[in-house]
Scaffold this active site. Structure first.
Site, PDB file in Angstrom:
ATOM      1  N   GLY A 155      35.375  29.663  43.203  1.00 43.04           N
ATOM      2  CA  GLY A 155      34.711  29.913  44.332  1.00 43.04           C
ATOM      3  C   GLY A 155      34.700  31.272  44.755  1.00 43.04           C
ATOM      4  O   GLY A 155      35.458  32.233  44.296  1.00 43.04           O
ATOM      5  N   GLN A 194      33.065  38.750  49.638  1.00 47.08           N
ATOM      6  CA  GLN A 194      33.714  39.278  48.509  1.00 47.08           C
ATOM      7  C   GLN A 194      32.912  40.342  47.533  1.00 47.08           C
ATOM      8  O   GLN A 194      33.478  40.975  46.609  1.00 47.08           O
ATOM      9  CB  GLN A 194      34.422  38.347  47.683  1.00 47.08           C
ATOM     10  CG  GLN A 194      35.594  37.359  48.204  1.00 47.08           C
ATOM     11  CD  GLN A 194      35.943  36.157  47.597  1.00 47.08           C
ATOM     12  OE1 GLN A 194      35.416  35.103  47.512  1.00 47.08           O
ATOM     13  NE2 GLN A 194      37.289  36.522  46.733  1.00 47.08           N
ATOM     14  N   CYS A 250      42.908  33.917  44.155  1.00 45.66           N
ATOM     15  CA  CYS A 250      41.626  34.513  44.915  1.00 45.66           C
ATOM     16  C   CYS A 250      41.132  35.628  43.842  1.00 45.66           C
ATOM     17  O   CYS A 250      42.033  36.461  43.678  1.00 45.66           O
ATOM     18  CB  CYS A 250      41.800  35.176  46.117  1.00 45.66           C
ATOM     19  SG  CYS A 250      40.503  35.700  47.137  1.00 45.66           S
ATOM     20  N   LEU A 251      39.982  35.688  43.479  1.00 41.91           N
ATOM     21  CA  LEU A 251      39.317  37.102  42.731  1.00 41.91           C
ATOM     22  C   LEU A 251      39.587  38.032  43.575  1.00 41.91           C
ATOM     23  O   LEU A 251      39.459  39.301  42.708  1.00 41.91           O
ATOM     24  CB  LEU A 251      38.030  36.406  42.550  1.00 41.91           C
ATOM     25  CG  LEU A 251      37.556  35.143  41.782  1.00 41.91           C
ATOM     26  CD1 LEU A 251      36.039  34.915  41.655  1.00 41.91           C
ATOM     27  CD2 LEU A 251      38.062  35.412  40.331  1.00 41.91           C
ATOM     28  N   HIS A 306      39.570  27.774  51.977  1.00 41.55           N
ATOM     29  CA  HIS A 306      39.798  29.047  51.387  1.00 41.55           C
ATOM     30  C   HIS A 306      38.492  29.841  51.653  1.00 41.55           C
ATOM     31  O   HIS A 306      38.846  31.132  52.155  1.00 41.55           O
ATOM     32  CB  HIS A 306      40.292  29.041  50.013  1.00 41.55           C
ATOM     33  CG  HIS A 306      40.486  30.303  49.154  1.00 41.55           C
ATOM     34  ND1 HIS A 306      41.732  30.751  48.863  1.00 41.55           N
ATOM     35  CD2 HIS A 306      39.642  31.279  48.813  1.00 41.55           C
ATOM     36  CE1 HIS A 306      41.616  31.916  48.333  1.00 41.55           C
ATOM     37  NE2 HIS A 306      40.401  32.379  48.292  1.00 41.55           N
ATOM     38  N   GLU A 307      37.472  29.523  51.408  1.00 36.73           N
ATOM     39  CA  GLU A 307      36.324  30.289  50.930  1.00 36.73           C
ATOM     40  C   GLU A 307      35.646  30.351  52.528  1.00 36.73           C
ATOM     41  O   GLU A 307      35.256  31.374  52.932  1.00 36.73           O
ATOM     42  CB  GLU A 307      35.065  29.750  50.390  1.00 36.73           C
ATOM     43  CG  GLU A 307      35.346  29.589  48.609  1.00 36.73           C
ATOM     44  CD  GLU A 307      35.839  30.580  48.025  1.00 36.73           C
ATOM     45  OE1 GLU A 307      35.746  31.784  48.548  1.00 36.73           O
ATOM     46  OE2 GLU A 307      36.625  30.634  46.976  1.00 36.73           O
ATOM     47  N   HIS A 316      37.367  33.336  53.968  1.00 36.66           N
ATOM     48  CA  HIS A 316      36.778  34.718  53.681  1.00 36.66           C
ATOM     49  C   HIS A 316      35.665  34.959  54.856  1.00 36.66           C
ATOM     50  O   HIS A 316      35.391  36.125  55.223  1.00 36.66           O
ATOM     51  CB  HIS A 316      36.169  34.498  52.342  1.00 36.66           C
ATOM     52  CG  HIS A 316      37.276  34.702  51.231  1.00 36.66           C
ATOM     53  ND1 HIS A 316      37.992  36.079  51.290  1.00 36.66           N
ATOM     54  CD2 HIS A 316      37.494  34.093  50.193  1.00 36.66           C
ATOM     55  CE1 HIS A 316      38.673  35.869  50.167  1.00 36.66           C
ATOM     56  NE2 HIS A 316      38.452  34.666  49.589  1.00 36.66           N
TER      57      HIS A 316
END
Ligand SMILES: [Zn+2]
Length: 173
Positions: free
Chosen positions: A46, A51, A98-99, A140-141, A144
């Site tokens: 995701g 990000q 997480c990236l 989660h997204e 963000h």
């Protein structure tokens, strides 16, 4: 399409609340496709627009594992524009990564089942139910988009501080 740089937490843009998408134009479609390509290149499941430094309410998700030759369309790739969670039920503790927090994971409490409303690239309004990993990933997204990154949701605050310290010394290659 192009691979974009992924911001590392605690970059201030990751703490910025994203603005609603007003117009679904060619620029937005290009950003969405770049996000999908960037997510695949980073081996993530995701990615939120914050990000890659774009504070718009836009998320991509694909839960298909890279080994799968045939992608299950139910798992992705999904492009969620202006996503809103309209119902929640139950709770689940999930180990998340997480990236933007490379190499670190932590347990976060999430709703177990959710209902999501969003616009697709055609501007159509869509409502879906999600559970398990899909529900966790969506929450989660969406965090963000509201300027929240998973360590800030961890109940284990000392572990969350360790992750923040680890990120301070992280150098993007
Ligand atoms: Zn993330």
């Amino acid at each position: 399409m192009a691979i974009r740089d992924i911001l590392i937490w605690p970059n201030p843009i990751l703490a910025t609340k994203a603005e609603p998408v007003v117009t679904i134009d060619e620029d937005l479609k290009r950003v969405a496709l770049d996000m999908v390509e960037t997510m695949y290149a980073a081996r993530g499941i995701g990615l939120a627009a914050n990000q890659i430094g774009i504070t718009k309410r836009l998320v991509v998700i694909d839960l298909n594992s890279e080994e799968d030759e045939e992608h299950d369309p139910a798992l992705g790739p999904h492009i969620f524009i202006n996503p809103v969670i309209t119902a929640r039920e139950g709770s689940v503790l999930w180990e998340e990564g997480c990236l933007s927090v490379p190499g670190e994971v932590g347990d976060v409490e999430r709703s177990a089942n959710i209902t999501l409303c969003y616009n697709d690239l055609n501007g159509d309004e869509i409502t879906v139910d999600a559970s398990e990993l899909m529900a966790v990933c969506i929450q989660h997204e969406l965090d963000h988009l509201n300027g929240v990154v998973f360590p800030e949701r961890m109940h284990d605050r000392s572990r969350a501080r360790e992750i923040r310290l680890a990120m301070k010394s992280f150098k993007s290659s």
